[in-house]
Design a protein around this motif. Structure first.
Motif, PDB file in Angstrom:
ATOM      1  N   THR A 286      -6.334   0.094  -1.819  1.00 15.94           N
ATOM      2  CA  THR A 286      -6.309  -1.210  -2.479  1.00 15.94           C
ATOM      3  C   THR A 286      -5.505  -2.242  -1.692  1.00 15.94           C
ATOM      4  N   PHE A 287      -4.369  -1.823  -1.115  1.00 11.98           N
ATOM      5  CA  PHE A 287      -3.502  -2.813  -0.490  1.00 11.98           C
ATOM      6  C   PHE A 287      -4.145  -3.471   0.716  1.00 11.98           C
ATOM      7  N   GLY A 288      -5.103  -2.790   1.379  1.00 13.02           N
ATOM      8  CA  GLY A 288      -5.784  -3.394   2.517  1.00 13.02           C
ATOM      9  C   GLY A 288      -6.640  -4.577   2.094  1.00 13.02           C
ATOM     10  N   TYR A 289      -7.338  -4.430   0.972  1.00 13.44           N
ATOM     11  CA  TYR A 289      -8.121  -5.545   0.443  1.00 13.44           C
ATOM     12  C   TYR A 289      -7.190  -6.668  -0.034  1.00 13.44           C
ATOM     13  N   ASP A 290      -6.068  -6.265  -0.611  1.00 10.74           N
ATOM     14  CA  ASP A 290      -5.113  -7.245  -1.130  1.00 10.74           C
ATOM     15  C   ASP A 290      -4.561  -8.132  -0.014  1.00 10.74           C
ATOM     16  N   ILE A 291      -4.128  -7.514   1.084  1.00  7.14           N
ATOM     17  CA  ILE A 291      -3.509  -8.297   2.155  1.00  7.14           C
ATOM     18  C   ILE A 291      -4.519  -9.224   2.813  1.00  7.14           C
ATOM     19  N   ASP A 319      -5.179   5.440  -3.238  1.00  5.88           N
ATOM     20  CA  ASP A 319      -4.204   5.055  -4.254  1.00  5.88           C
ATOM     21  C   ASP A 319      -4.982   4.578  -5.483  1.00  5.88           C
ATOM     22  N   MET A 320      -4.258   4.277  -6.557  1.00  7.37           N
ATOM     23  CA  MET A 320      -4.932   3.817  -7.760  1.00  7.37           C
ATOM     24  C   MET A 320      -5.632   2.490  -7.476  1.00  7.37           C
ATOM     25  N   ILE A 321      -6.886   2.401  -7.868  1.00 10.45           N
ATOM     26  CA  ILE A 321      -7.684   1.212  -7.583  1.00 10.45           C
ATOM     27  C   ILE A 321      -7.387   0.140  -8.619  1.00 10.45           C
ATOM     28  N   ARG A 322      -7.017  -1.042  -8.153  1.00  6.96           N
ATOM     29  CA  ARG A 322      -6.673  -2.149  -9.043  1.00  6.96           C
ATOM     30  C   ARG A 322      -7.838  -3.145  -9.103  1.00  6.96           C
ATOM     31  N   PRO A 323      -8.508  -3.224 -10.232  1.00 10.99           N
ATOM     32  CA  PRO A 323      -9.665  -4.114 -10.319  1.00 10.99           C
ATOM     33  C   PRO A 323      -9.332  -5.582 -10.109  1.00 10.99           C
ATOM     34  N   ASP A 324      -8.096  -5.995 -10.451  1.00 11.71           N
ATOM     35  CA  ASP A 324      -7.739  -7.401 -10.244  1.00 11.71           C
ATOM     36  C   ASP A 324      -7.701  -7.746  -8.755  1.00 11.71           C
ATOM     37  N   VAL A 325      -7.212  -6.813  -7.938  1.00 18.58           N
ATOM     38  CA  VAL A 325      -7.190  -7.035  -6.490  1.00 18.58           C
ATOM     39  C   VAL A 325      -8.599  -7.065  -5.936  1.00 18.58           C
ATOM     40  N   MET A 326      -9.428  -6.164  -6.407  1.00 16.72           N
ATOM     41  CA  MET A 326     -10.807  -6.139  -5.928  1.00 16.72           C
ATOM     42  C   MET A 326     -11.523  -7.449  -6.270  1.00 16.72           C
ATOM     43  N   GLN A 327     -11.246  -7.985  -7.453  1.00 17.27           N
ATOM     44  CA  GLN A 327     -11.849  -9.257  -7.842  1.00 17.27           C
ATOM     45  C   GLN A 327     -11.334 -10.392  -6.959  1.00 17.27           C
ATOM     46  N   SER A 328     -10.052 -10.354  -6.624  1.00 18.13           N
ATOM     47  CA  SER A 328      -9.487 -11.370  -5.733  1.00 18.13           C
ATOM     48  C   SER A 328     -10.155 -11.326  -4.371  1.00 18.13           C
ATOM     49  N   GLY A 475      -0.775   2.610  -0.103  1.00 16.33           N
ATOM     50  CA  GLY A 475      -1.568   3.649   0.535  1.00 16.33           C
ATOM     51  C   GLY A 475      -0.769   4.785   1.140  1.00 16.33           C
ATOM     52  N   LYS A 476       0.555   4.742   1.053  1.00 18.96           N
ATOM     53  CA  LYS A 476       1.397   5.791   1.626  1.00 18.96           C
ATOM     54  C   LYS A 476       1.953   6.666   0.512  1.00 18.96           C
ATOM     55  N   ASN A 477       1.955   7.971   0.765  1.00 16.70           N
ATOM     56  CA  ASN A 477       2.434   8.934  -0.218  1.00 16.70           C
ATOM     57  C   ASN A 477       3.936   9.142  -0.071  1.00 16.70           C
ATOM     58  N   HIS A 478       4.625   9.219  -1.197  1.00 15.20           N
ATOM     59  CA  HIS A 478       6.058   9.487  -1.196  1.00 15.20           C
ATOM     60  C   HIS A 478       6.347  10.512  -2.286  1.00 15.20           C
ATOM     61  N   TRP A 479       6.962  11.626  -1.899  1.00 16.93           N
ATOM     62  CA  TRP A 479       7.350  12.605  -2.893  1.00 16.93           C
ATOM     63  C   TRP A 479       8.637  12.156  -3.578  1.00 16.93           C
ATOM     64  N   PRO A 480       8.712  12.228  -4.903  1.00 20.30           N
ATOM     65  CA  PRO A 480       9.942  11.827  -5.592  1.00 20.30           C
ATOM     66  C   PRO A 480      11.145  12.664  -5.171  1.00 20.30           C
ATOM     67  N   GLN A 481      10.889  13.933  -4.794  1.00 23.16           N
ATOM     68  CA  GLN A 481      12.001  14.782  -4.358  1.00 23.16           C
ATOM     69  C   GLN A 481      12.728  14.184  -3.151  1.00 23.16           C
ATOM     70  N   THR A 504       4.400   0.604 -12.999  1.00 24.53           N
ATOM     71  CA  THR A 504       3.559  -0.544 -12.690  1.00 24.53           C
ATOM     72  C   THR A 504       4.285  -1.813 -13.112  1.00 24.53           C
ATOM     73  N   THR A 505       4.456  -2.738 -12.179  1.00 18.19           N
ATOM     74  CA  THR A 505       5.156  -3.986 -12.469  1.00 18.19           C
ATOM     75  C   THR A 505       4.289  -4.893 -13.327  1.00 18.19           C
ATOM     76  N   PRO A 506       4.857  -5.932 -13.943  1.00 16.63           N
ATOM     77  CA  PRO A 506       4.029  -6.871 -14.718  1.00 16.63           C
ATOM     78  C   PRO A 506       2.901  -7.486 -13.894  1.00 16.63           C
ATOM     79  N   GLY A 507       3.076  -7.561 -12.559  1.00 13.37           N
ATOM     80  CA  GLY A 507       2.028  -8.103 -11.693  1.00 13.37           C
ATOM     81  C   GLY A 507       0.950  -7.099 -11.355  1.00 13.37           C
ATOM     82  N   GLY A 508       1.080  -5.863 -11.871  1.00  8.60           N
ATOM     83  CA  GLY A 508       0.053  -4.852 -11.644  1.00  8.60           C
ATOM     84  C   GLY A 508       0.256  -4.011 -10.403  1.00  8.60           C
ATOM     85  N   GLU A 509       1.379  -4.179  -9.711  1.00  9.72           N
ATOM     86  CA  GLU A 509       1.641  -3.411  -8.505  1.00  9.72           C
ATOM     87  C   GLU A 509       2.453  -2.161  -8.838  1.00  9.72           C
TER      88      GLU A 509
END
Length: 584
Positions: A286-291, A319-328, A475-481, A504-509
Motif C-alpha cells: 500500500t505505501f508504494g501507491y501512497d507515496i 501489508d494491510m490494504i487501505r482502500p482510502d489510499v487506493m482511491q487516492s 511494507g516492512k515486517n517487524h517482530w514485536p519481540q 491504526t492511527t486516526p488517519g488510517g495508517e
C-alpha cells in the motif's frame, strides 16, 4: 551504436523483448534449474535500470544461465556440496541473480539476506546479519564489495567465510558434472525481512516453489503481452518469489528499479510502466501507491507525464490494504489512464512459498464494513459508539490451495465468521529450518496455521488482522519481540515489562505502539524515560513508535504467565489500560 561529443562510442542498449517465439510454459517443471534451462532457450530476460529509469543492463535468461553455471562450477571447486547453505546479500542486480541460480545448480540452498536500508544503523544491520547467519549456518556469505565493512564484519563475528562476489566471479571456472536435484529437495531458505532476534527460515522445496509459481500465472491469467515491472527487494518473499523466480519459471521479461532508487524517486516506477508498450504487471505494498499519489502535485496533470492505460494488473500485498489510499491513487492517476479495475489484491506469506489467495483480474478492490469489536473477537459496549473498518477482499484461494477459518481450538467456522486462517496445499513450506518446535506449532496434519485472522465470504478471503503478532509498517515486517528486547536493554526494565503491537492511527495508517510498565513516580523522570525509550526503539528498528508508560502489573498475562500482546492491544484500544498522563 552512436558516437558522443567526446568521440568515444556509446552503445545503445536494448531491453529484452516482451514477446518471444519460445512456447510459454507455466512453471510446469520438476525443479527451478529446469525452469531456468527452458527460459534460456528464448530471448526474454531481466533488465536493470538506474534511479532515473535508464536501462543499464539487459540480462537475457540465456546469459543469466551461462553465468549461473560458471558460478556453480566455482562453488563446487570451493567445496560446496548439496544441502550446504550459501547466504547472499539480496541486492537487485545481475550478480545476485547469477549467484542465486549458481547455488541452485550446485545443489546447495541459497539464503537471501537483507540490505542495510531497512535498519536503524550500522550496528543494527550487522546484528541482523549475525543472527540470521547463526540461524542458517551457511558455508559462505557473498555480498557486494561496497558492503564489505558491514557484511564482512557480520560474517567474521558469526564465524562464517565472507566473500565479495566481484572477486569471486574472477576465479577460474572449470566445468564439472552438476548434481541432479529432485522435486522434493529443498530449493532455498527464506527469512522474514523483519525477524532479528528470532529468525525463522522457511524451507521451500522445488515442488512447492514451482506449484506456487504455476498458481501465479494461473491466478493472473498471464498472456504473451505481459511484462513485469518491479522495485521490490529480493530478500522479501513478494520480491524474490513473485518478481524474480516467477518471471523465470513463467518466462516473463522484467524491468527492475532498485528498492533504494524507488525510495528516492518513486515516480520513476511509473515512468517504466509508461514506457512499456505491452501489458504491465507490477506489485507494491500500500505505501508504494501512497507515496506516488502524494508526489503528484495538484498543479501537475498525471497525463502530462504518464500513460498508465496498459497497466493490466496493479498488485497489492505484503501489508494491510487501505482502500482510502487506493482511491487516492486512482484520483491522482485516472487522467493518465489508470483503471481502478487493474488493482489486484492478494494474500500470502513465506510459509506458503508466497501466494495463498489472488483476486480474479478485473474485479478490482471490493470492501466490506466490519464493526471493530468483531475484529478482535470482542463485543461492543453500550456506552461506546460503533466504529466500522473497511476490510478488503483479498481474492480466491490460488490453484491447489484450500483455505479454512477455524476457532482457536481448531473447530471450522461457517462463512462470515471471523477466526484464524488455515491453509493447505502443495506449496507449503517443509518447515522452519532446524526448528521442529516452531514447525509443529503452526503445521498440523498438512495444514498451516497462518496466525492471521480473517473470514470467508462467497469463496473470497478477507484478512482482518496481522500474522501472529507481526507489525508491518510501509511494507516492512517487524517482530514485536525485537522492539520489546530493545527496551529491555535499558536500565530498570526487564522481560515482561513491555508489550509492542500495531495500532491504526486516526488517519488510517498503521504504527507500532509500545506499552512499558514504569515504576517511576516523578513526572519529569517519566518524561525522560519515555524519550529514552523512543530513541532506543528508533535506533534499533528505524521506526517512530507511540510510547505509553503504564503502571506496574498492568500488562495482561496468559494462563501460563506469558505476556498476551493481543489482550494488551484490545484493552488499550478499549480504554481499559490507562497510560500515565505526561505533559509533552
Amino acid at each position: 551504436m552512436t558516437t558522443n561529443l567526446e568521440g568515444s562510442v556509446a552503445v545503445s542498449l536494448e531491453a529484452t523483448p516482451t514477446v518471444d517465439a519460445l512456447p510459454r510454459r507455466f512453471a510446469d517443471f520438476a525443479t527451478l534449474g529446469d525452469a531456468m534451462d527452458y527460459a534460456a532457450q528464448g530471448s526474454r530476460g531481466l533488465n536493470f535500470h538506474d534511479a532515473r529509469g535508464t536501462l543499464k543492463r539487459p540480462y537475457p535468461f540465456r546469459e543469466m544461465r551461462e553465468d549461473a553455471l560458471q558460478q556453480a562450477y566455482r562453488l563446487i571447486a570451493k567445496g560446496v556440496r548439496p544441502n550446504d547453505r550459501i547466504a547472499l546479500i539480496a541486492e537487485t542486480g545481475a550478480e545476485f541473480a547469477a549467484l542465486f541460480f549458481g547455488v541452485v545448480y550446485a545443489g546447495a540452498w541459497p539464503v537471501p539476506l537483507p540490505l542495510p536500508t531497512s535498519f536503524g544503523g550500522r550496528e543494527a544491520y550487522v546484528e541482523q546479519l549475525r543472527v540470521q547467519l547463526a540461524s542458517c549456518d551457511p558455508k559462505t556469505l557473498f555480498y557486494p564489495a561496497e558492503l564489505e565493512a558491514m557484511a564482512g564484519e557480520a560474517a567474521r563475528i558469526a564465524g562464517v567465510e565472507g566473500i565479495d562476489w566481484e572477486s569471486f566471479s574472477t576465479a577460474e571456472a572449470v566445468a564439472v558434472e552438476l548434481p541432479k536435484a529432485s522435486s522434493d529437495d529443498i530449493c532455498y531458505l527464506q527469512y522474514s525481512s523483519g525477524s532479528t532476534r528470532f529468525p525463522h527460515g522457511t524451507e521451500i522445496t522445488h515442488a512447492a516453489l514451482l506449484n506456487n509459481l504455476s498458481a501465479h500465472s494461473h491466478g493472473m491469467q498471464l498472456v504473451d503481452q505481459d511484462r513485469c515491472i518491479s522495485w521490490l527487494p529480493w530478500y522479501h518473499d513478494m520480491g524474490l518469489v513473485g518478481c524474480f523466480l516467477s518471471v523465470v519459471a513463467n518466462q516473463v521479461s522484467t524491468d527492475y528499479l532498485k528498492t533504494e532508487d524507488f525510495a528516492r524517486r518513486p515516480l520513476a516506477w511509473l515512468d517504466l510502466i509508461t514506457r512499456n508498450t505491452g501489458n504491465s504487471i507490477s506489485y507494491s505494498p500500500t505505501f508504494g501507491y501512497d507515496i506516488c499519489a502524494r508526489r503528484m502535485s495538484s498543479q501537475t496533470k498525471a497525463a502530462d507525464r504518464f500513460d498508465l492505460s496498459r497497466w493490466r494488473l496493479a498488485g497489492n500485498g505484503a501489508d494491510m490494504i487501505r482502500p482510502d489510499v487506493m482511491q487516492s491513487f486512482v484520483d491522482a492517476f485516472a487522467d493518465a489512464g489508470f483503471k481502478a479495475s487493474a488493482f489486484l489484491p492478494s494474500y500470502g506469506l513465506a510459509e506458503a512459498t508466497l501466494a495463498v489467495a489472488i483476486m480474479p483480474p478485473g474485479e478490482g478492490i471490493i470492501v466490506e464494513l466490519v464493526e471493530e469489536t468483531e475484529l478482535s473477537g470482542g463485543t461492543g459496549r453500550a456506552d461506546r459508539p460503533q466504529r466500522y473498518r473497511a476490510i478488503v477482499n483479498c481474492g480466491k484461494p490460488v490453484k491447489d490451495m484450500t483455505v479454512e477459518i477455524r476457532e482457536e481450538d481448531g473447530t471450522p467456522l461457517p462463512e462470515r465468521a471471523i477466526g484464524k486462517v488455515w491453509c493447505k496445499g502443495p506449496s507449503l513450506m517443509s518447515g522452519y529450518f532446524r526448528d521442529p518446535e516452531a514447525t509443529a506449532a503452526c503445521m498440523v496434519d498438512g495444514w498451516l496455521d497462518t496466525g492471521d485472522m480473517g473470514y470467508l465470504s462467497d469463496g473470497y478471503v478477507y484478512i482482518v488482522g496481522r500474522a501472529k503478532d507481526m507489525i508491518i509498517v510501509n511494507g516492512k515486517n517487524h517482530w514485536p519481540q525485537d522492539i520489546e528486547w530493545a527496551v529491555e536493554q535499558l536500565p530498570g526494565f526487564k522481560a515482561g515489562d513491555i508489550a509492542a503491537f500495531a495500532i491504526t492511527t486516526p488517519g488510517g495508517e498503521e504504527t507500532p505502539a509500545v506499552l512499558v510498565q514504569c515504576r517511576a513516580s516523578d513526572e519529569g523522570e517519566r518524561l525522560r524515560l519515555r524519550e529514552e525509550i523512543r530513541e532506543r526503539v528508533r535506533s534499533v528498528t528505524g521506526m517512530n513508535c507511540v510510547i505509553e508508560l503504564v503502571p506496574p502489573r498492568t500488562l495482561p498475562r496468559t494462563s501460563s504467565g506469558k505476556l498476551s500482546r493481543a489482550k494488551a492491544r484490545k484493552l488499550y484500544l478499549e480504554g481499559e489500560i490507562k497510560p500515565y498522563a505526561i505533559a509533552a
